[in-house]
Scaffold this motif. Structure first.
Motif, PDB file in Angstrom:
ATOM      1  N   TRP A 330     -34.846  79.732  77.131  1.00  0.00           N
ATOM      2  CA  TRP A 330     -34.451  78.634  77.573  1.00  0.00           C
ATOM      3  C   TRP A 330     -35.178  77.653  76.540  1.00  0.00           C
ATOM      4  O   TRP A 330     -34.810  76.582  76.675  1.00  0.00           O
ATOM      5  CB  TRP A 330     -34.706  78.450  78.832  1.00  0.00           C
ATOM      6  N   ILE A 331     -36.220  78.020  75.976  1.00  0.00           N
ATOM      7  CA  ILE A 331     -37.107  77.056  75.046  1.00  0.00           C
ATOM      8  C   ILE A 331     -36.052  76.379  74.097  1.00  0.00           C
ATOM      9  O   ILE A 331     -36.045  74.894  73.929  1.00  0.00           O
ATOM     10  CB  ILE A 331     -37.995  77.628  74.267  1.00  0.00           C
ATOM     11  N   PRO A 332     -35.375  76.911  73.084  1.00  0.00           N
ATOM     12  CA  PRO A 332     -34.340  76.452  72.226  1.00  0.00           C
ATOM     13  C   PRO A 332     -33.437  75.233  72.986  1.00  0.00           C
ATOM     14  O   PRO A 332     -33.116  74.522  72.305  1.00  0.00           O
ATOM     15  CB  PRO A 332     -33.820  77.357  71.513  1.00  0.00           C
ATOM     16  N   VAL A 333     -32.966  75.752  73.884  1.00  0.00           N
ATOM     17  CA  VAL A 333     -32.054  75.058  74.888  1.00  0.00           C
ATOM     18  C   VAL A 333     -32.562  73.789  75.221  1.00  0.00           C
ATOM     19  O   VAL A 333     -32.179  72.674  75.220  1.00  0.00           O
ATOM     20  CB  VAL A 333     -31.325  75.880  75.843  1.00  0.00           C
ATOM     21  N   MET A 334     -33.784  73.803  76.113  1.00  0.00           N
ATOM     22  CA  MET A 334     -34.369  72.751  76.141  1.00  0.00           C
ATOM     23  C   MET A 334     -34.780  71.743  75.262  1.00  0.00           C
ATOM     24  O   MET A 334     -34.607  70.549  75.320  1.00  0.00           O
ATOM     25  CB  MET A 334     -36.074  73.239  77.030  1.00  0.00           C
ATOM     26  N   THR A 335     -35.033  72.263  73.952  1.00  0.00           N
ATOM     27  CA  THR A 335     -35.290  71.395  72.876  1.00  0.00           C
ATOM     28  C   THR A 335     -34.091  70.675  72.503  1.00  0.00           C
ATOM     29  O   THR A 335     -34.107  69.588  72.116  1.00  0.00           O
ATOM     30  CB  THR A 335     -36.054  72.103  71.744  1.00  0.00           C
ATOM     31  N   ALA A 336     -32.929  71.459  72.333  1.00  0.00           N
ATOM     32  CA  ALA A 336     -31.617  70.953  71.842  1.00  0.00           C
ATOM     33  C   ALA A 336     -31.230  69.994  72.827  1.00  0.00           C
ATOM     34  O   ALA A 336     -30.661  68.871  72.472  1.00  0.00           O
ATOM     35  CB  ALA A 336     -30.751  72.061  71.744  1.00  0.00           C
ATOM     36  N   LYS A 337     -31.502  69.988  73.968  1.00  0.00           N
ATOM     37  CA  LYS A 337     -31.040  69.145  75.430  1.00  0.00           C
ATOM     38  C   LYS A 337     -31.887  67.760  75.187  1.00  0.00           C
ATOM     39  O   LYS A 337     -31.479  66.716  75.625  1.00  0.00           O
ATOM     40  CB  LYS A 337     -30.626  69.634  76.509  1.00  0.00           C
ATOM     41  N   SER A 338     -33.161  68.018  74.662  1.00  0.00           N
ATOM     42  CA  SER A 338     -34.066  66.790  74.946  1.00  0.00           C
ATOM     43  C   SER A 338     -33.823  65.868  73.831  1.00  0.00           C
ATOM     44  O   SER A 338     -33.591  64.639  74.628  1.00  0.00           O
ATOM     45  CB  SER A 338     -35.571  67.645  74.520  1.00  0.00           C
ATOM     46  N   SER A 339     -33.562  65.961  72.682  1.00  0.00           N
ATOM     47  CA  SER A 339     -33.481  65.017  71.923  1.00  0.00           C
ATOM     48  C   SER A 339     -33.177  65.469  70.465  1.00  0.00           C
ATOM     49  O   SER A 339     -33.398  66.639  70.166  1.00  0.00           O
ATOM     50  CB  SER A 339     -34.347  63.847  71.704  1.00  0.00           C
ATOM     51  N   TYR A 340     -32.547  64.968  69.498  1.00  0.00           N
ATOM     52  CA  TYR A 340     -32.230  65.019  68.071  1.00  0.00           C
ATOM     53  C   TYR A 340     -33.414  65.519  67.557  1.00  0.00           C
ATOM     54  O   TYR A 340     -33.359  66.369  66.686  1.00  0.00           O
ATOM     55  CB  TYR A 340     -31.277  64.368  67.461  1.00  0.00           C
ATOM     56  N   ASN A 341     -34.624  64.848  67.874  1.00  0.00           N
ATOM     57  CA  ASN A 341     -35.774  64.974  66.950  1.00  0.00           C
ATOM     58  C   ASN A 341     -36.742  65.616  67.814  1.00  0.00           C
ATOM     59  O   ASN A 341     -37.842  65.965  67.100  1.00  0.00           O
ATOM     60  CB  ASN A 341     -36.346  63.471  66.710  1.00  0.00           C
ATOM     61  N   CYS A 342     -36.425  66.331  68.654  1.00  0.00           N
ATOM     62  CA  CYS A 342     -37.461  67.409  69.140  1.00  0.00           C
ATOM     63  C   CYS A 342     -37.495  68.842  68.632  1.00  0.00           C
ATOM     64  O   CYS A 342     -36.350  69.187  68.070  1.00  0.00           O
ATOM     65  CB  CYS A 342     -37.035  67.582  70.741  1.00  0.00           C
ATOM     66  N   SER A 343     -38.832  69.279  68.527  1.00  0.00           N
ATOM     67  CA  SER A 343     -38.920  70.603  67.749  1.00  0.00           C
ATOM     68  C   SER A 343     -39.521  71.401  68.892  1.00  0.00           C
ATOM     69  O   SER A 343     -39.706  71.091  69.950  1.00  0.00           O
ATOM     70  CB  SER A 343     -39.816  70.467  66.655  1.00  0.00           C
ATOM     71  N   PHE A 344     -39.562  72.785  68.467  1.00  0.00           N
ATOM     72  CA  PHE A 344     -40.161  73.881  69.228  1.00  0.00           C
ATOM     73  C   PHE A 344     -40.852  74.792  68.607  1.00  0.00           C
ATOM     74  O   PHE A 344     -40.730  74.947  67.380  1.00  0.00           O
ATOM     75  CB  PHE A 344     -39.075  74.480  70.007  1.00  0.00           C
ATOM     76  N   PHE A 345     -41.986  75.231  69.242  1.00  0.00           N
ATOM     77  CA  PHE A 345     -42.710  76.428  68.897  1.00  0.00           C
ATOM     78  C   PHE A 345     -42.592  77.731  70.154  1.00  0.00           C
ATOM     79  O   PHE A 345     -42.651  77.320  71.105  1.00  0.00           O
ATOM     80  CB  PHE A 345     -44.103  76.097  68.756  1.00  0.00           C
ATOM     81  N   LEU A 346     -42.126  78.853  69.580  1.00  0.00           N
ATOM     82  CA  LEU A 346     -41.892  79.819  70.713  1.00  0.00           C
ATOM     83  C   LEU A 346     -42.351  81.190  70.212  1.00  0.00           C
ATOM     84  O   LEU A 346     -42.240  81.645  69.065  1.00  0.00           O
ATOM     85  CB  LEU A 346     -40.255  79.794  70.546  1.00  0.00           C
ATOM     86  N   LEU A 402     -41.273  81.766  66.535  1.00  0.00           N
ATOM     87  CA  LEU A 402     -40.241  81.033  65.886  1.00  0.00           C
ATOM     88  C   LEU A 402     -40.301  79.602  66.128  1.00  0.00           C
ATOM     89  O   LEU A 402     -40.772  79.091  67.161  1.00  0.00           O
ATOM     90  CB  LEU A 402     -38.939  81.516  66.726  1.00  0.00           C
ATOM     91  N   ILE A 403     -39.741  78.783  64.934  1.00  0.00           N
ATOM     92  CA  ILE A 403     -40.260  77.334  65.060  1.00  0.00           C
ATOM     93  C   ILE A 403     -39.067  76.790  64.707  1.00  0.00           C
ATOM     94  O   ILE A 403     -38.174  76.945  63.695  1.00  0.00           O
ATOM     95  CB  ILE A 403     -41.360  76.937  64.005  1.00  0.00           C
ATOM     96  N   GLY A 404     -38.463  75.625  65.584  1.00  0.00           N
ATOM     97  CA  GLY A 404     -37.455  74.917  65.011  1.00  0.00           C
ATOM     98  C   GLY A 404     -37.740  73.376  64.810  1.00  0.00           C
ATOM     99  O   GLY A 404     -38.062  72.981  65.616  1.00  0.00           O
ATOM    100  N   ARG A 405     -37.629  73.034  63.564  1.00  0.00           N
ATOM    101  CA  ARG A 405     -38.156  71.551  63.344  1.00  0.00           C
ATOM    102  C   ARG A 405     -36.930  70.855  62.679  1.00  0.00           C
ATOM    103  O   ARG A 405     -36.982  69.535  62.796  1.00  0.00           O
ATOM    104  CB  ARG A 405     -39.049  71.505  62.015  1.00  0.00           C
ATOM    105  N   ARG A 406     -35.746  71.485  62.193  1.00  0.00           N
ATOM    106  CA  ARG A 406     -34.883  70.691  61.675  1.00  0.00           C
ATOM    107  C   ARG A 406     -33.449  71.059  62.456  1.00  0.00           C
ATOM    108  O   ARG A 406     -33.348  72.383  62.762  1.00  0.00           O
ATOM    109  CB  ARG A 406     -34.743  70.860  60.261  1.00  0.00           C
ATOM    110  N   ARG A 407     -32.574  70.413  62.419  1.00  0.00           N
ATOM    111  CA  ARG A 407     -31.169  70.747  62.902  1.00  0.00           C
ATOM    112  C   ARG A 407     -30.164  71.211  61.767  1.00  0.00           C
ATOM    113  O   ARG A 407     -30.553  70.782  60.740  1.00  0.00           O
ATOM    114  CB  ARG A 407     -30.468  69.647  63.766  1.00  0.00           C
ATOM    115  N   LYS A 408     -29.204  71.804  61.889  1.00  0.00           N
ATOM    116  CA  LYS A 408     -28.126  72.189  60.939  1.00  0.00           C
ATOM    117  C   LYS A 408     -27.141  71.241  60.991  1.00  0.00           C
ATOM    118  O   LYS A 408     -26.007  71.395  60.104  1.00  0.00           O
ATOM    119  CB  LYS A 408     -27.586  73.639  61.438  1.00  0.00           C
ATOM    120  N   TYR A 409     -27.172  70.310  61.855  1.00  0.00           N
ATOM    121  CA  TYR A 409     -26.073  69.291  61.769  1.00  0.00           C
ATOM    122  C   TYR A 409     -26.667  68.062  61.983  1.00  0.00           C
ATOM    123  O   TYR A 409     -27.870  67.627  62.199  1.00  0.00           O
ATOM    124  CB  TYR A 409     -25.275  69.454  63.117  1.00  0.00           C
TER     125      TYR A 409
END
Length: 589
Positions: A330-346, A402-409
């Motif tokens: 759920w961490i990437p889902v939470m991050t994606a739904k939070s805001s466009y500029n939100c990042s995650f560390f998992l 796993l780290i998500g700092r940038r979007r693909k869109y």
């Protein structure tokens, strides 16, 4: 590729590991930092003579050191394009060896790789006055000659360093050459640790935080978990995140990052990150003892996170999932739904599906952990993230993050992408029914806020007594009861398993520690040492009192002759002590 070429390739792959990861063999090392690397055309020179008076005291003098070396040896670095025109080249690498004990001296090695003759030579260039003990002080080399790896060293054959090279390093290089690691899946791309942060800065900051927070926290740790592991692991993760977030303002100050640690557990990570200047919140389904020890500015909340309330995390810069178990997918889902500029560390640990059920391996060619990492990686990508992976330096076997700092869109596509994510979640989520011990919300199974006691103390008393009888009967079977009092046989723990009925064994397996915990809980009956079990010799009041005093405890802590003596009632020879001397009560139960 013929066999000879393959052997050569594998040899150089092994040498590459030896140079980049010397800590895999040398337990004195934390790691190393490559300072310089050059490819030069081979010129005949006496390296030992050239380096005789050349020493490197610190990393600031690297450029002047290399300039003098090139002047003495007449070597000239050549560019990558020029190397194609030279069949005979030498690779020169200068590294700094970092000690595991922060206060010890660093060491510097110059390494020369001669590909044409299949040889690599190591030179220690650390000043003698530094008293380094991280690498041999003499010259040594490895060479692939006639399909065999040999070692040469300018040292006495009975020196400790020479014997270490001969018995530890050389065999490992041979093993690496003969048994190459077969990589597969997304995780195979992660060959090194800490690839997304500067290693030298990590080394300094980790040791700084370890001294600032770690030592004191280990002393006062109130939880039942191992403080050495859990404290220093969180110090390491905090170090990594601080460097990941280290973007400077125009005035030179680090920008403050807002974060939420979902499933924060003991809250130590939140504590360190907050104290280092960031604004954070930790949430967990269950409060821990240590929470009361933190200052008021450490924000920790006891709350259950579910798919219905994940919007509560909107507005944070980062969402952290550190061993977040059933919340991991759920961490990437939470991050994606939070805001466009939100990042995650998992940092995944235990494998769970979207619905909170355990993830089941589907590909037998991979371990469950590697398969789950691939599953989570694809999920992060499906949520629209350019997902980065890295290996942390923590005392845990599960250390891939796993780290998500940038979007693909683009940002203007954000609303449209939310529909895609909702569809993805709906497809993966399933309905869970009849799970009375967990909360049900949209098919999601959360953890029980009240942690189950699983230390064998809640097992039915009759079952415990039956198991104890099975074990003691087995230990005493065939013993001589005519002569002196006997504690019975000494047997390995695994031998006891066959005497416990399967239904009772299943009850033990559901508990943490199983049979070992049961034996520990009944230490007045059993003595467990080096994995072997025997009956304990009953202790007298005098012996028990002496042990209490040795431990610096008051006599009132343990009340003597209150609990019935097990041996008096159950051992074929009774208790070997008298009614007045035994520390337990001699009364028929």
């Amino acid at each position: 590729m013929d066999i000879k070429t393959t052997k050569s390739v594998l040899f150089w792959q092994s040498i590459d590991i030896l140079i980049r990861k010397p800590h895999l063999i040398n337990k004195r090392l934390w790691g190393c930092i490559p300072l310089r690397k050059y490819i030069c055309q081979v010129i005949e020179c006496n390296w030992e003579l050239a380096l005789q008076d050349m020493k490197l005291g610190n990393s600031i003098e690297v450029d002047s050191f290399m300039a003098i070396l090139f002047d003495k040896t007449k070597l000239k670095p050549i560019s990558g394009l020029d190397t194609q025109n030279h069949s005979d080249t030498i690779e020169v690498i200068l590294i700094e060896l970092l000690p595991k004990t922060y206060t010890e001296s660093h060491a510097y090695q110059l390494i020369c790789l001669k590909k044409k003759v299949q040889a690599v030579t190591f030179y220690n260039v650390t000043p003698i006055q530094n008293n380094q003990n991280l690498c041999p002080n003499f010259i040594y080399s490895f060479q692939l000659l006639n399909e065999e790896i040999t070692m040469n060293a300018n040292s006495d054959s009975d020196s400790k360093s020479y014997l270490w090279l001969l018995k530890n390093v050389l065999p490992q290089v041979i093993r690496w050459t003969n048994q190459p690691v077969i990589s597969q899946g997304n995780t195979s791309a992660i060959k090194d640790s800490l690839t997304l942060v500067p290693n030298d800065e990590y080394y300094r900051k980790y040791n700084y935080l370890k001294l600032k927070y770690g030592k004191e926290m280990v002393k006062i740790w109130p939880e039942c978990t191992d403080p050495i592991k859990f404290v220093y692991e969180d110090v390491a993760i905090a170090t990594y995140l601080l460097l990941l977030w280290d973007s400077k303002n125009l005035n030179g100050l680090t920008k403050s990052v807002s974060f939420v640690d979902v499933g924060c557990g003991n809250g130590l990570l939140v504590y360190i990150l907050t104290k280092e200047g960031h604004k954070g919140l930790g949430v967990d389904v269950r409060k821990r003892k240590i929470w009361n020890m933190y200052e008021e500015d450490i924000k920790l909340e006891e709350t259950t996170v579910t798919p219905e309330n994940i919007q509560m995390f909107s507005g944070f810069d980062w969402i952290i999932g550190n061993h977040s178990d059933e919340l991991t997918p759920w961490i990437p889902v939470m991050t994606a739904k939070s805001s466009y500029n939100c990042s995650f560390f998992l940092l995944p640990c235990c494998a769970y599906n979207f619905d909170g059920t355990k993830y089941q391996r589907q590909n037998s060619s991979k371990s469950q952990y590697n398969e789950y990492l691939d599953y989570i990686y694809k999920l992060c990508e499906d949520c629209g993230f350019h997902t980065e992976m890295d290996r942390l330096k923590i005392p845990s076997t599960k250390r891939i993050c796993l780290i998500g700092r940038r979007r693909k869109y683009m940002e203007n596509e954000y609303d449209k992408y939310q529909t895609t994510i909702s569809y993805l979640v709906d497809n993966k989520n399933t309905v869970i029914r009849n799970e009375h011990e967990h909360l049900e919300i949209n098919g999601f199974k959360t953890r029980d806020p009240i942690e189950k006691v699983r230390n064998c103390t809640q097992i039915d008393k009759s079952i415990i007594e039956s198991i104890i009888k099975n074990i003691t009967t087995f230990l005493l079977d065939g013993c001589n009861f005519i002569d002196e009092w006997t504690p019975g046989k000494e047997l390995h723990i695994f031998e006891l398993i066959k005497v416990i009925p399967q239904d009772k064994l299943n009850v033990l397996k559901a508990e943490c520690g199983g049979i070992q915990t049961l034996l520990k809980n009944n230490h007045h009956i059993f003595k467990v040492q080096n994995g072997k079990v025997t009956l304990r010799q009953p202790k007298s009041i005098e012996e028990t009192t002496k042990n209490i005093k040795k431990q610096g405890k008051s006599n009132s802590i343990i009340k003597l002759q209150v609990r019935p003596c097990w041996f008096y009632n159950n051992h074929p020879q009774g208790c070997p002590l008298s009614d007045t001397s035994c520390s337990f009560l001699h009364t028929r139960s």
